[in-house]
Structures are given as C-alpha cells and as structure tokens.
Design a protein around this motif. Sequence first.
Motif, PDB file in Angstrom:
ATOM      1  N   PRO A   1       0.814  -1.232   0.000  1.00  0.00           N
ATOM      2  CA  PRO A   1       0.000   0.000   0.000  1.00  0.00           C
ATOM      3  C   PRO A   1       0.838   1.270   0.000  1.00  0.00           C
ATOM      4  O   PRO A   1       0.447   2.271  -0.607  1.00  0.00           O
ATOM      5  CB  PRO A   1      -0.828  -0.133   1.282  1.00  0.00           C
ATOM      6  CG  PRO A   1      -0.047  -1.057   2.161  1.00  0.00           C
ATOM      7  CD  PRO A   1       0.632  -2.026   1.236  1.00  0.00           C
ATOM      8  N   GLY A   2       1.979   1.253   0.674  1.00  0.00           N
ATOM      9  CA  GLY A   2       2.818   2.442   0.709  1.00  0.00           C
ATOM     10  C   GLY A   2       3.348   2.808  -0.658  1.00  0.00           C
ATOM     11  O   GLY A   2       3.286   3.971  -1.101  1.00  0.00           O
ATOM     12  N   LYS A   3       3.868   1.797  -1.367  1.00  0.00           N
ATOM     13  CA  LYS A   3       4.392   2.027  -2.709  1.00  0.00           C
ATOM     14  C   LYS A   3       3.286   2.473  -3.653  1.00  0.00           C
ATOM     15  O   LYS A   3       3.469   3.387  -4.471  1.00  0.00           O
ATOM     16  CB  LYS A   3       5.045   0.748  -3.221  1.00  0.00           C
ATOM     17  CG  LYS A   3       5.655   0.865  -4.603  1.00  0.00           C
ATOM     18  CD  LYS A   3       6.312  -0.436  -5.026  1.00  0.00           C
ATOM     19  CE  LYS A   3       6.904  -0.317  -6.433  1.00  0.00           C
ATOM     20  NZ  LYS A   3       7.524  -1.595  -6.861  1.00  0.00           N
ATOM     21  N   ALA A   4       2.107   1.829  -3.535  1.00  0.00           N
ATOM     22  CA  ALA A   4       0.982   2.205  -4.392  1.00  0.00           C
ATOM     23  C   ALA A   4       0.539   3.643  -4.122  1.00  0.00           C
ATOM     24  O   ALA A   4       0.233   4.402  -5.049  1.00  0.00           O
ATOM     25  CB  ALA A   4      -0.181   1.241  -4.172  1.00  0.00           C
ATOM     26  N   ALA A   5       0.531   4.040  -2.854  1.00  0.00           N
ATOM     27  CA  ALA A   5       0.103   5.395  -2.505  1.00  0.00           C
ATOM     28  C   ALA A   5       1.064   6.434  -3.058  1.00  0.00           C
ATOM     29  O   ALA A   5       0.644   7.476  -3.588  1.00  0.00           O
ATOM     30  CB  ALA A   5      -0.009   5.528  -0.984  1.00  0.00           C
TER      31      ALA A   5
ATOM     32  N   SER B   1       3.095   6.097  -5.683  1.00  0.00           N
ATOM     33  CA  SER B   1       2.945   6.137  -7.135  1.00  0.00           C
ATOM     34  C   SER B   1       1.676   6.893  -7.524  1.00  0.00           C
ATOM     35  O   SER B   1       1.663   7.674  -8.486  1.00  0.00           O
ATOM     36  CB  SER B   1       2.904   4.716  -7.699  1.00  0.00           C
ATOM     37  OG  SER B   1       4.115   4.031  -7.435  1.00  0.00           O
ATOM     38  N   CYS B   2       0.613   6.680  -6.753  1.00  0.00           N
ATOM     39  CA  CYS B   2      -0.649   7.374  -7.017  1.00  0.00           C
ATOM     40  C   CYS B   2      -0.474   8.885  -6.843  1.00  0.00           C
ATOM     41  O   CYS B   2      -0.966   9.673  -7.659  1.00  0.00           O
ATOM     42  CB  CYS B   2      -1.714   6.840  -6.072  1.00  0.00           C
ATOM     43  SG  CYS B   2      -3.360   7.512  -6.363  1.00  0.00           S
ATOM     44  N   LEU B   3       0.253   9.286  -5.808  1.00  0.00           N
ATOM     45  CA  LEU B   3       0.465  10.709  -5.553  1.00  0.00           C
ATOM     46  C   LEU B   3       1.293  11.343  -6.670  1.00  0.00           C
ATOM     47  O   LEU B   3       1.034  12.476  -7.087  1.00  0.00           O
ATOM     48  CB  LEU B   3       1.164  10.891  -4.208  1.00  0.00           C
ATOM     49  CG  LEU B   3       1.400  12.330  -3.749  1.00  0.00           C
ATOM     50  CD1 LEU B   3       0.070  13.066  -3.621  1.00  0.00           C
ATOM     51  CD2 LEU B   3       2.155  12.356  -2.428  1.00  0.00           C
ATOM     52  N   ALA B   4       2.305  10.594  -7.159  1.00  0.00           N
ATOM     53  CA  ALA B   4       3.127  11.127  -8.241  1.00  0.00           C
ATOM     54  C   ALA B   4       2.300  11.318  -9.511  1.00  0.00           C
ATOM     55  O   ALA B   4       2.426  12.339 -10.206  1.00  0.00           O
ATOM     56  CB  ALA B   4       4.310  10.194  -8.501  1.00  0.00           C
ATOM     57  N   LEU B   5       1.462  10.329  -9.847  1.00  0.00           N
ATOM     58  CA  LEU B   5       0.593  10.479 -11.016  1.00  0.00           C
ATOM     59  C   LEU B   5      -0.398  11.623 -10.822  1.00  0.00           C
ATOM     60  O   LEU B   5      -0.715  12.352 -11.763  1.00  0.00           O
ATOM     61  CB  LEU B   5      -0.162   9.176 -11.270  1.00  0.00           C
ATOM     62  CG  LEU B   5       0.623   8.028 -11.899  1.00  0.00           C
ATOM     63  CD1 LEU B   5      -0.196   6.757 -11.909  1.00  0.00           C
ATOM     64  CD2 LEU B   5       1.056   8.387 -13.314  1.00  0.00           C
ATOM     65  N   ALA B   6      -0.881  11.784  -9.593  1.00  0.00           N
ATOM     66  CA  ALA B   6      -1.816  12.871  -9.314  1.00  0.00           C
ATOM     67  C   ALA B   6      -1.185  14.229  -9.559  1.00  0.00           C
ATOM     68  O   ALA B   6      -1.881  15.188  -9.905  1.00  0.00           O
ATOM     69  CB  ALA B   6      -2.316  12.764  -7.878  1.00  0.00           C
ATOM     70  N   SER B   7       0.127  14.318  -9.385  1.00  0.00           N
ATOM     71  CA  SER B   7       0.814  15.600  -9.591  1.00  0.00           C
ATOM     72  C   SER B   7       0.668  16.083 -11.025  1.00  0.00           C
ATOM     73  O   SER B   7       0.579  17.292 -11.277  1.00  0.00           O
ATOM     74  CB  SER B   7       2.296  15.463  -9.234  1.00  0.00           C
ATOM     75  OG  SER B   7       2.459  15.077  -7.889  1.00  0.00           O
ATOM     76  N   ALA B   8       0.663  15.134 -11.983  1.00  0.00           N
ATOM     77  CA  ALA B   8       0.508  15.536 -13.385  1.00  0.00           C
ATOM     78  C   ALA B   8      -0.847  16.197 -13.605  1.00  0.00           C
ATOM     79  O   ALA B   8      -0.957  17.251 -14.237  1.00  0.00           O
ATOM     80  CB  ALA B   8       0.676  14.316 -14.285  1.00  0.00           C
TER      81      ALA B   8
END
Length: 792
Positions: free
Chosen positions: A434-438, A440-447
């Motif tokens: 879950p930590g890694k997924a979160a 990665s999700c935050l990085a994609l959200a930045s775009a």
Amino acid sequence: MVSTLMRLSWRDLRHVRAQAAAAVLVVACGVATFVAMRSTYLALLSAQRDYYASYRFADIFVHLKRAPLSVASRIAALPGVARIQARVVAEVSLDVPGLAEPATGHIASIPEQGWPALNVLHLTSGRYIAPGRDDEALASAAFAQANGLRVGQTVGAVLNGRWKRIRIVGIALSPEYIYEAGAGSIFPDNRHYGVLWMGTDAVSAAFSMDGAFNDLVLALDKGTTGAGVLDLLARVDRELTTYGGLGALTREDQISNRFISDEIAQNRITATYVPAIFFCVAMLLLQNVLGRLVDMQRAQIGLMKAFGYTNTRIGLHYAQFSCFIAASGAALGTAGGLLLAASLTRLYARYYRFAHLEHRADANVIVLAFAVSFAAALIGTAASVGRAVRLMPVEALRAPAPPAFAAGWAERVGLYRHVGVTWRMIGRNLTRRPGKAALSCLALASASAILVTGGFFFDAIDYLFAVQFERIERQDVTVTFAQPLSHRAIDALNALPGVLRVEPFRDVPVKLSVGFRSRRVALSGIDSGSQLRRLMDVDGLPLRVPPDGIVISSQLADALHARTGDLMSVQVLEGKRQMRQVILAGRIGDMVGVSAYMDRRSLSRLLEEGGNWSGARMRVDAAAVSRLYAALKGIPAVNAVALRQAVIDSFRKIVNESVRFSTSINFVFACVIAFGVAFNGMRIAFSERVQQLASLRILGFTRGEVAWILLGEQFVLAAIATPVGLLLGYGLCAMLVERLTTDLYRLPLTVAPATFAYAALVTGGAVAVSGLAVAWKIRGIDIVSVLKARES
C-alpha cells in the motif's frame, strides 16, 4: 578503487537506462520550470529597479485642483524632499488617424528645455519637443505602436474645449507608465488610451494654468523612511488641502508600479510552488529506481563488503548514481529553462514598457537549480542508500527470503469473489504494497494537478470577464466629462445618434475611515435601478444600492475591518471637503479594483449639490456607432471615452497569447511526469516479476492477459490518481488565489469542467502511451531463457 566503482556505476546506469532517463526528464522539467520562472522574475525585478533608478521615478504623487507654483516651492523646502516636479496633467479626447472610435489622451507637461527632474523620458525614436512650439508632443510607445503612429504624424485633440492639431515629434517611454491603463481601469487598451507629453507653456496656456500646477511628483531623500515618509505625506496634504489636493500617494499605490510589482511578486510565488511538484516527483522516481537497484545487487554489495569496501564507499557509490541523474536533469533543464525564460521575457516586453528588459543567465539561479536537484536526488535516495549500507555481507550473499503474504482486507471482506483471476492478481499486488501504491498514485496525481493549475488561470480570467463585462458593466460606451455638469449634458447625450439608454453617474474622491484605518477611493453615485452598472453581492447575486448608506468592495471592507452595519467616516476630497458618518449597508463581490457606491440622491445630499454628473454610461445601437463616435470626437465637454468591447478585445489578445504559450508548456511537463511515473513503475514491476509473467505464459495465460496483469496495476493507480490529482490541483488553485489576491484584482476560485476533463485525458493518455512501450517489451519475453536464468 574509484575507477572500479565508476565502472560499476556506468554498468548500473546502462542496466536501468530507461528508468533513469524517465527520472532525468522529470528532474529536467523541474529545473526548467524553476530556471524559467526565477530568471523571468529576476529580469523583471532588475529591469524595474534599474529603470526607476536611472530615470528618477518619483516616490510621492499628488493630484489637485489648482495651486500657484509658489506652493510647490514651499513643498520643495520640506525636510525629506530631494527633488520636486510641478506639472499640469489632463485627460483629453483624441482623434487618431485610422481610428474610427474616439481615443483618450493623458496630457502631461514637460519642461520646454531639458529633461524633467523626475520621471525622465526615454526616447525610442524622434526628438524632444522644440521650445516655443505649442503643437508638438511626444507619444507613449504603447499608444503609438497600437495605432501605427510614426514621427511626423498628427492627431487631433480637444484641449479645454478647443480643437487643436498636435504633431508627434518623438516616441517615448516613462517609468510612470510601464503599464498603461486608463483612469479607473486596470485593463490596458493601448489603441484607445495613450500618454502625450507636451511643453509646459503649451499645456499651461491651453488649460489656463499659467503660473500654476495641478499635479506634483516628489523624490525623497535616501534617509527618509517609515515614520518620516508618513510625516511628509501629512505635511504635503496640509499644504495642498486648500488647493483641492486629493491626498498624496506613495509609489506603492501608483497604478503602474502597483501592477508591475504585483506581477513580479506573483512570479516569485509561482517560481517556488510549481517547481516543488516536479522535484517531489523526481524524489519518488529516484527512490524507486535506486531501491530496485539495491534489491537486484544484494550479492554485489555483499561481495564488495567482503573485499573490504567500507560502508562510506558503498554509500557514495550509490549516491553518485542519483547525483548523475540529478546532474544530467539539471543540465538539460537549465538549457531548456533559459530558452523558456528568454521567451517569457520577450512576452512581457510586449506589454510592459521598460527602457531595457532583457533576459540574462543568472549564475546564482543556475547554481541554486543544481543544488536543489542534488538535494532532491539525495533525499529521494537516502532510504535506499541507507539500506545498502546496513546490509551485512552474510545476509547480502544469501538469497532474500520470499515475502510472507497473508489474506488482506479485500479478501477478508470477500471483494475478490466477484472478479476474475486477473483482477484478483492486480488487486493483491496493489494491496500488499500500500505504501508504494500510494506514493505512485500521488506522483501520477501531480501531473493532473499541474494541468488543473495551468487551466485554472484561464478559467478564472474567463469567469472574471464574464462577471465584470456581462453582469456588472453592461454599457457599450462610457464618457467622462472634463468637470461635473448638470442634467443638460445628459440630455445632450440622449440626443446623440444611436444612443439607446443613458445612465449618469457622479464620481468623487473620498477617504473612507473605520477607526484608525482609512483608504482613499472613488465614491460613485448611481441610480438604485441602474441597468448598465449592476452591483453584485459576495454570493454573486444582484445588489441594489440602498437609499441610505454605502456599499463597498468586500476587499475594501476586509482592509478596513468593517462589517455591515458599522459607521464609516466619509471625507470628501474635493469642493467643500465635507465629513459625514455613513452606515455600511452592504459588501460588493466585485473582482476588479476596490470601489464604493451610494444612491445618487444620497450622494448629492452629502456633497450639498443639486445633481451634477461626472459622466455617463450608454448603450448604443451597433448600426449607428460610426456616427456616434464622430459626434463624441467633437464634444468639448467630453474628455475621455471608454469602449467596453475595445477593452475586452485588447485584454483577450494578451490572454490568448499567454494561453498558447503556457498551455503548451503545461501539457509537455505534465505528460513527462505522467509518462515518467507510469513507465518507471511498469518497468520496475516488469523486471521484478518477469519470471512470474513467464510462468503465467506456461500456465496458459495469453500475452494480453499477462500484459494486463502487469500494466493493469498502473492503469488502476492512474484511475485512482486522476480524481486525487484533480482535487490536489483544486487545492493548489485555492492556495494561489489566497496568495495572489491584490487590490487591483481578485481571481475567483473557479475551474471549468472542461479543464478537469482535459487534465484527466492528458494524464490517462500519457499512462496509456507508457503502457504501450512496456507492452512491447512483454511481447518479446523469451519464456525458456527467463525461466532458466536467475533473476539479475
């Protein structure tokens, strides 16, 4: 020893070159954004400071009715005053060749011989005015360029009711008019509003100001600051009160300087927040890349320690890997940032008239960009480097224990009972990390957040224009009289060709006070049933001017700490200079400037006059506008004409040019982030699970199913990240609205659905493209070779 580690570093880079390239691009985007914005900010700041210093921009500005020159001499003798320039200024109606509509000229007197003591002009072409010539003038560069005026051409002007032909002998710039907007407006319309400088004798004779002045600018001694400035302002006001002084203003409140200074401050803010997003994403990518590299090289780390390499050497070995990526990204980003900065500077030079505005590469900015890049890289890889250092040789040489997995929450609640095997595998891989997924999700959200933020500015401007020029200002033409006139002038306007409706107004400068806080504004008297100037409350609903009391801008009320129902002191700054107590009856939700309104009858009683008018707003028939414009050019009492559509068209042109440039940059940078994050995650997942994928192929899974098991994780993360990014972008917009609010304008917090959709589509498209790149890699899996070989 060093050469061996360097060879290992180069080998590592070749092994993860695709992931490293993605990280380099994200770092480059962050550096390019930082360098471009910071360099532009410094270029504007340097141009402003140099221009003000070299051309002696004044520190204090005062406008008044009329005073003898002896008063200026007394003010010049006040302590703290270094220089003084008394002059005559006036607004006049102009007839410009090739322009059907009437234009407004701001006439300012200058010495017949020699440059002014303050606000020195910068000639871009032509010559200075000749002594004794009352028909020569210098024209502001923005006005001349917008109308195609050249040296030697003439314009017609109505000077104090008399028609005169004026010859343009030079094109000039002034530090007082870097941003050239008409009186009472913050929007430039250089085609219909410009500055003309004429000789003092000519202007004084034309406006009956021989031996007198109606405008004063002062420069302060270097040691005059703080309380000394406030004391000087008070003394200047006392000297000029009997001469109709409207109150001394400091440089900070001068409209051109205020607009430029706010723009520079906003550049400084955006140069901090926007690049921070890229650097945070770069930190995450580097952590993923180096974390994977350390896991792959456990045995290598153990052998290095067994052969005597110290923890420090090993730590530096992996740190230099991240530093190389940071250095490459910083170098690429610096080059791109300097090109962007040059383009931005040229864009600003079109609208802000500095004597010299040019982009120069600033060594401090470049050094800071590299430093921030290295810091982001080291912080992002600190955990992975620490893990490599802590590995003991015996533990490192032993194969890692397989992870222990247990039933997760999704399995315990039975979510997987209704989905296929492929979706179960995707869900388990996500929920078990879950930590890694979160992250990665935050990085994609930045775009998505970057795209929302970029689109927000244009949505906000569209909304501001829709409110200001469709719901509030509904007139076609606004005329201003040289001095307040009776209702006969309104009847004359009604009789002009094409006029459908006329609504007069009375503007008077006042000082509003609540307790010890005060502000100088224009108090406008309008009819409570006004249709061409409609007021809106803070909720965006129509607001009628009450028969008693005053309504003011919400921004002004906040500055005065005033609430509805409070008593306000209203001091009139012209005529009898009455002082009255008035109840604050409401707050206006306007977004441009700060203003105050009263019912026109209440204002007439306050001024103790019978109903004079400062001007009128008119709705006109489009079929008769040419005849109306011709008539307005010849009316002596009209000294300024403002065209609503011309202001809209002028500012729209500026916004559209900015849109094309900014939208392109935001699109490219957001795509880089989305592609880099998704591609990085997919490639790392592919290298970690290539044996598992090969095994699934042996078990009968098709290539499409195998690809979906791997790529589906990123698509699921993108589906989760997109709404998160939209919310993150909206929150960033809210923060920027609060930080960028000024008295000149307030950006509304509004984001159009199309902007959200655009952000989601671009982010999803970039993820899809990265998925196709990795899917091609999956197609080429050699099942036998992968299953025979040990993962490396």
